[in-house]
Each structure stands twice: as structure tokens, then as C-alpha cells.
Design a protein around this motif. Sequence first.
Motif, PDB file in Angstrom:
ATOM      1  N   ARG A  58      -5.569  33.245 -16.324  1.00 27.85           N
ATOM      2  CA  ARG A  58      -5.590  34.404 -17.217  1.00 27.85           C
ATOM      3  C   ARG A  58      -7.025  34.787 -17.586  1.00 27.85           C
ATOM      4  N   ASN A  59      -7.902  33.788 -17.674  1.00 23.41           N
ATOM      5  CA  ASN A  59      -9.276  34.012 -18.117  1.00 23.41           C
ATOM      6  C   ASN A  59     -10.258  34.140 -16.956  1.00 23.41           C
ATOM      7  N   ALA A  60      -9.742  34.179 -15.722  1.00 25.17           N
ATOM      8  CA  ALA A  60     -10.631  34.160 -14.551  1.00 25.17           C
ATOM      9  C   ALA A  60     -11.465  35.425 -14.405  1.00 25.17           C
ATOM     10  N   HIS A  61     -11.153  36.462 -15.183  1.00 18.13           N
ATOM     11  CA  HIS A  61     -11.962  37.683 -15.131  1.00 18.13           C
ATOM     12  C   HIS A  61     -13.400  37.421 -15.595  1.00 18.13           C
ATOM     13  N   CYS A  62     -13.621  36.287 -16.290  1.00 19.71           N
ATOM     14  CA  CYS A  62     -14.974  35.942 -16.752  1.00 19.71           C
ATOM     15  C   CYS A  62     -15.900  35.514 -15.619  1.00 19.71           C
ATOM     16  N   ILE A  63     -15.337  35.116 -14.497  1.00 22.93           N
ATOM     17  CA  ILE A  63     -16.139  34.535 -13.414  1.00 22.93           C
ATOM     18  C   ILE A  63     -16.771  35.639 -12.577  1.00 22.93           C
ATOM     19  N   LEU A  72     -17.229  35.819  -4.072  1.00 22.00           N
ATOM     20  CA  LEU A  72     -16.194  34.881  -4.503  1.00 22.00           C
ATOM     21  C   LEU A  72     -14.843  35.567  -4.626  1.00 22.00           C
ATOM     22  N   LEU A  73     -13.815  34.867  -4.198  1.00 22.43           N
ATOM     23  CA  LEU A  73     -12.427  35.228  -4.477  1.00 22.43           C
ATOM     24  C   LEU A  73     -11.859  34.116  -5.347  1.00 22.43           C
ATOM     25  N   ILE A  74     -11.382  34.465  -6.536  1.00 22.56           N
ATOM     26  CA  ILE A  74     -10.827  33.477  -7.451  1.00 22.56           C
ATOM     27  C   ILE A  74      -9.304  33.568  -7.369  1.00 22.56           C
ATOM     28  N   GLY A  75      -8.699  32.511  -6.881  1.00 24.91           N
ATOM     29  CA  GLY A  75      -7.261  32.548  -6.659  1.00 24.91           C
ATOM     30  C   GLY A  75      -6.585  31.249  -7.010  1.00 24.91           C
ATOM     31  N   CYS A  76      -5.468  31.008  -6.369  1.00 30.38           N
ATOM     32  CA  CYS A  76      -4.671  29.816  -6.655  1.00 30.38           C
ATOM     33  C   CYS A  76      -3.979  29.352  -5.386  1.00 30.38           C
ATOM     34  N   GLU A  77      -3.926  28.040  -5.218  1.00 31.92           N
ATOM     35  CA  GLU A  77      -3.032  27.455  -4.216  1.00 31.92           C
ATOM     36  C   GLU A  77      -1.723  27.162  -4.938  1.00 31.92           C
ATOM     37  N   ILE A  78      -0.844  28.124  -4.870  1.00 32.23           N
ATOM     38  CA  ILE A  78       0.424  28.109  -5.583  1.00 32.23           C
ATOM     39  C   ILE A  78       1.364  27.120  -4.904  1.00 32.23           C
ATOM     40  N   LEU A  97      -5.001  37.263  -9.821  1.00 29.69           N
ATOM     41  CA  LEU A  97      -5.588  36.447  -8.762  1.00 29.69           C
ATOM     42  C   LEU A  97      -6.142  37.317  -7.642  1.00 29.69           C
ATOM     43  N   ASP A  98      -7.369  37.021  -7.213  1.00 27.45           N
ATOM     44  CA  ASP A  98      -7.934  37.707  -6.049  1.00 27.45           C
ATOM     45  C   ASP A  98      -7.271  37.249  -4.761  1.00 27.45           C
ATOM     46  N   LEU A  99      -6.798  36.011  -4.760  1.00 28.53           N
ATOM     47  CA  LEU A  99      -6.276  35.401  -3.536  1.00 28.53           C
ATOM     48  C   LEU A  99      -5.073  34.548  -3.887  1.00 28.53           C
TER      49      LEU A  99
END
Length: 245
Positions: A58-63, A72-78, A97-99
Amino acid sequence: MYKHKTLLDVHTHTVASGHAYSSLQEMAHAAAEKGIQLLGITEHGPAIPGSCPLLYFRNAHCIPRVMYGVKLLIGCEIDILDTEGNLDIEESFMHRLDLRIAGIHSVCWQGGTREENTRGMVSAIRNPYIQIISHPGDATCDLDFEPIVEAAFETQTLLEINNHSLAPTRGRVAARDNNLEILRLCKERDMPVILGSDAHISFMIGDYSRILPLLEEIDFPEELVMNFWPEKFLGYIKELPKGEL
């Protein structure tokens, strides 16, 4: 030997995943030193013990999305949780998520027969949010790769060939043959793949040393390896379903 240099690595983890050992900035700095142009930071989903909570995403917009000259792509291995293809990230978080990578991990997977396991992965592939399937060939569970590759082809979902899965310390005896089968099936369909380091420390970024011999063994076409072509990769991956913020 391939002529081009690998320029992207989009499956990596930082200390936020709970069992990795470098910070985000350390990962980005190492990527810059190795000539990586595009780096994906894809922390494990919350079903993995010790991983980051949903608040992290939720807070990844800070990166910053560019660091040390690396995009950078900020994502998750769901996590794919079961044979129905249920995931541990709700749709309401997907647009943050970017990715969006999805994979099966033994610590949070409720499996079944080969047919049932395959159904679960195919369901995840057909999820409109999922862009990449991580380490489908790592032998965590028994799978039929024909329908998996077919579903990935139909939905423009990339299948990952995972370097870390092939490490001798992992003890995944079937991983080599599984990944060769996936590569052969993808080659038959003229279908691209993505190589993943699955780096859990900065030194592992961009390490495809166990994968490249497999690609060469079956003469896998260079133009189908997305890691050589960052812009091609960005143009290929599925966008968020229409209607999302």
C-alpha cells in the motif's frame, strides 16, 4: 552463446520478504554495477511466513522508480494458494503493484493430484492481473506443462525459467527436465520466456548461470528471451484490467 547481454531481472527479494538479506537500495546499487537496466523488486506475498504485510504494498508509492540509473518495478510474488487458483493478494491491491508475479510455494500451497494442481496454476495464469508465473518447473508439485504453456500463450502470460530452482542445494532433482520441457513447448509456439534470478541477496542479481546452458542445449531463440529486451518486455506484459484506478 547468445550475442546480447541480459539487461533485466524482475524477480528479486529484499529483507522485507523476511528470508532475504539485502536492502532495496543495496539491490538497486548492485543492479547498476552489473549493467541491469530494469530491476523488479517482488517481495513475497503475506502467506509466506515472515513476509511483509499488505501495508508494505500500500505504501510502495514512496519508492523512487529510478535508482542509481536503474528503472525499478515494485511488485509482488503473489502466492497461488490452492488448486482453484486463489491468491493471497486481493484484487483491490493489484493496482498498487507495478509487477504481478504468481507462484506456488510449498509453505502455503494446498495441492492435490497432478490434474488438480495444473488446474490451479492455469486458473492463476488466466487471472487478468497476473503477468508472470514464477518457477513453474521447480517441482514443488506435480504439473502437466502442456495446458500451462497453452494457457500462458493464450493469455500473454510469461513463464519464468528460474535460476535459483536449479541450485544443487535446493535438491529439486526434476527441475532441470521440467524447465527443458517448458522451454521446448515455448519454442514450438514461438513464445517468449523470462529468466529469473530469484535473488535473495544482491550478489545473485542477474545470475542466470544455471539457465543459459539449458537454453543453448535446445537452441532456444535469442529473440524469445525477454531479458535481452527491456522495452520489448514492458510492451509485452499485461496491463491492469480496464476500469482499475
